[in-house]
Design a protein around this motif. Structure first.
Motif, PDB file in Angstrom:
ATOM      1  N   VAL A  31       0.878  -1.165   0.184  1.00 26.85           N
ATOM      2  CA  VAL A  31      -0.014   0.043   0.050  1.00 26.85           C
ATOM      3  C   VAL A  31       0.916   1.292  -0.038  1.00 26.85           C
ATOM      4  O   VAL A  31       1.933   1.282   0.427  1.00 26.85           O
ATOM      5  N   GLU A  32       0.408   2.345  -0.423  1.00 25.68           N
ATOM      6  CA  GLU A  32       1.196   3.538  -0.599  1.00 25.68           C
ATOM      7  C   GLU A  32       0.574   4.642   0.310  1.00 25.68           C
ATOM      8  O   GLU A  32      -0.470   4.384   1.026  1.00 25.68           O
ATOM      9  N   GLY A  38      -1.572   2.615   6.360  1.00 27.25           N
ATOM     10  CA  GLY A  38      -1.840   1.686   5.413  1.00 27.25           C
ATOM     11  C   GLY A  38      -1.966   0.547   6.109  1.00 27.25           C
ATOM     12  O   GLY A  38      -2.751  -0.409   5.612  1.00 27.25           O
ATOM     13  N   ARG A  41      -5.150   0.473   8.312  1.00 26.01           N
ATOM     14  CA  ARG A  41      -6.499   0.062   7.120  1.00 26.01           C
ATOM     15  C   ARG A  41      -6.486  -0.841   6.344  1.00 26.01           C
ATOM     16  O   ARG A  41      -7.692  -1.567   6.258  1.00 26.01           O
ATOM     17  N   THR A  42      -5.312  -1.378   6.030  1.00 20.65           N
ATOM     18  CA  THR A  42      -5.412  -2.809   5.192  1.00 20.65           C
ATOM     19  C   THR A  42      -5.922  -3.908   6.132  1.00 20.65           C
ATOM     20  O   THR A  42      -6.731  -4.827   5.750  1.00 20.65           O
TER      21      THR A  42
END
Length: 85
Positions: A31-32, A38, A41-42
């Protein structure tokens, strides 16, 4: 860039092949953006049971400290986090 994503994906696959038993389910994501945002969130989006991450502490005098990204994830993830060196 796409080239960077391919290199990261290849490095992830190699790491898993070398260090994770074959009967273990592993999901890895690239993820960026902010590392800790990130990761959190992931983990939430895939309903992860556990986050495993490395600590890259650069403080010579405090071996017991966790790096800033790992510390943020541990404090804010809402699920179990395993930090390894």
């Amino acid at each position: 860039s796409e080239k960077a994503r391919r290199k990261l994906s290849e490095a992830q696959r190699k790491f898993v092949d070398e260090h994770v038993p074959g009967d273990t389910e592993v999901q890895s994501h690239i993820v960026e953006g902010s590392p800790y945002e990130g990761i959190i969130r992931t983990a939430k989006s895939v309903q992860a049971d556990l986050i495993v991450m490395a600590s890259h502490n650069r403080h010579e005098l405090a071996d017991f400290l966790v790096g800033p990204n790992a510390e943020h994830v541990v404090r804010h993830a809402g699920i179990s986090v395993m930090v390894v060196r």
